[in-house]
Design an enzyme around this catalytic site. Structure first.
Site, mmCIF file in Angstrom:
data_model
loop_
_atom_site.group_PDB
_atom_site.id
_atom_site.type_symbol
_atom_site.label_atom_id
_atom_site.label_comp_id
_atom_site.label_asym_id
_atom_site.label_seq_id
_atom_site.Cartn_x
_atom_site.Cartn_y
_atom_site.Cartn_z
ATOM 1 N N LYS A 106 0.807 -1.215 0.000
ATOM 2 C CA LYS A 106 0.000 0.000 0.000
ATOM 3 C C LYS A 106 0.844 1.270 0.000
ATOM 4 O O LYS A 106 2.050 1.251 0.235
ATOM 5 C CB LYS A 106 -0.980 -0.032 1.178
ATOM 6 C CG LYS A 106 -2.113 -1.041 0.939
ATOM 7 C CD LYS A 106 -3.200 -0.968 1.967
ATOM 8 C CE LYS A 106 -4.367 -1.895 1.578
ATOM 9 N NZ LYS A 106 -5.421 -1.929 2.608
ATOM 10 N N ARG B 275 -3.669 -10.072 4.912
ATOM 11 C CA ARG B 275 -4.218 -10.136 3.539
ATOM 12 C C ARG B 275 -3.146 -9.586 2.608
ATOM 13 O O ARG B 275 -2.790 -8.405 2.677
ATOM 14 C CB ARG B 275 -5.504 -9.306 3.458
ATOM 15 C CG ARG B 275 -6.172 -9.301 2.089
ATOM 16 C CD ARG B 275 -7.456 -8.475 2.135
ATOM 17 N NE ARG B 275 -8.134 -8.458 0.846
ATOM 18 C CZ ARG B 275 -7.908 -7.561 -0.117
ATOM 19 N NH1 ARG B 275 -7.017 -6.599 0.077
ATOM 20 N NH2 ARG B 275 -8.572 -7.619 -1.253
#
Length: 390
Positions: free
Chosen positions: A333, A368
């Protein structure tokens, strides 16, 4: 255990010594100054301590935030003592601390699903592999086109250590727009059916916040509804989740994907998100969703600045007070890129792996991730270190 053997101690005593290795840090906001002084005094008497406002001793502050520092045994002893004084808000503090300790004590969870599938979380951090059925996900390397590629990637992930396969058909990257349910289902439902047929024993998660889509996904074979909205975007989803019997990932988000990264602000990042989960868990239960079917996700990157994400990760243990498994979705991210100066998500693997190691050390139940084998190896190494004898 080997150290106890060398010393010649009774090995049964390990159960008494183990909790003394851990120090809890428990934050209490806006405590009556008399209660703050009392908490500090009582914890000091037990070998712990409490951080309070400097003006508490002089009775010059009406309230003080309090940071309790002590072993689980010291804090439990304090909680028992609090029942002796029904004043200064101490009964409420006793109730809150009792709930937090109960949540922290829970370290293993088992989810049973249709078809005889089950998922046990807690002994070792589980890996959820990301399968993006979207043409516009933020990480280009995660995009899947066609059934053949889907099957190939799913097989590689299961072989590489994935405990869960998470399928998403709508991008929730910052600035994205929602898809019509029909278009999302057109991508998602056939993919779930295909994976359920080819991988009958694998736990499948459907990444959606829409009630109608979630219901069809469960009917097609999904075991988990992975909802980024915290049950807040679609009023149909709580009922669908309750009636389906699927497990639910209950996530934090500030705003919507369209606007969530437009200057997100918090008074106190971790405290604000903890209060959010307290309210959302109660709302989920009121909607008929069994608390034992819920996994919580603090929502890394969903309405957070880079510093907010780092604060969440540093204080990840705090989210265990609810007694539910914690999932973290940090993979590749933007905050990793900002921290390391890497604009391209393709360059953020090392940052992702470092954070996976941190999550494993701090007791995250699930991560995840895009790169299943690499992350699984990190988790296995962390588990080996943790399980090595003293």
């Amino acid at each position: 255990m080997s150290a106890l053997r060398r010393i010649g101690a009774d090995l049964r005593s390990m159960a008494y010594f183990e909790p003394k290795r851990d120090i809890l840090s428990l934050y209490l906001p806006k405590v009556d100054f008399r209660a703050a002084a009392y908490l500090k005094q009582e914890l000091l008497a037990r070998g712990g301590d409490a951080v309070v406002n400097r003006d508490v001793i002089a009775c010059a502050a009406e309230t003080s935030d309090v940071l309790l520092l002590g072993t689980p045994g010291q804090v439990r002893s304090l909680v028992k003592k609090l029942g002796a004084l029904p004043c200064w808000g101490l009964p409420d503090i006793q109730s809150a601390l009792s709930g937090a300790l109960e949540g922290l004590d829970k370290t293993s969870w088992t989810f049973d699903f249709a078809g005889g599938r089950s998922l046990t979380l807690g002994k070792k951090t589980a890996v959820m592999g990301i399968l993006n059925l979207t043409p516009d996900s933020f990480y280009e390397g995660s995009r899947i086109a066609g059934e053949e590629e889907l099957l190939r990637r799913a097989a590689a992930m299961t072989k590489g250590g994935a405990d869960i396969l998470d399928l998403g058909a709508e991008s929730t990257r910052p600035g994205s727009e929602p898809l019509p349910p029909e278009e999302e289902m057109e991508r998602l439902i056939p993919a779930i059916r295909l994976l359920r047929k080819e991988f009958p024993d694998t736990v499948i998660s459907a990444d959606t916040w829409k009630g109608r889509v979630a219901g069809e996904a469960v009917n097609a074979g999904a075991d988990i509804i992975n909802d980024i909205s915290g049950l807040a975007f679609d009023p149909e989803l709580p009922r669908t989740a309750a009636e389906s019997g699927a497990a639910l990932v209950l996530s934090h988000i500030q705003g919507t994907p369209r606007d969530m990264q437009k200057n997100p602000k918090y008074d106190d990042t971790v405290k604000d998100i903890l209060e959010y989960f307290d309210e959302r868990l109660k709302a989920a239960e009121a909607a008929g969703i069994d608390r034992e079917r819920i996994i919580i996700d603090p929502g890394i990157g969903f309405g957070k600045g880079a510093s907010d994400n780092l604060k969440i990760l540093r204080n990840l243990e705090a989210f265990r007070i609810f007694g539910r498994p914690v999932m973290v979705g940090h993979s590749r991210k933007a905050f990793i890129g900002r921290t390391l100066g890497l604009d391209d998500p393709a360059d953020r693997l090392e940052g992702t792996l470092a954070l996976t190691a941190l999550c494993a050390a701090k007791g995250a139940a699930v991560v995840r991730v895009h790169d299943v084998p690499a992350n699984a190896r990190v988790i296995n190494m962390m588990a080996a270190v943790r399980e090595a004898e003293l």
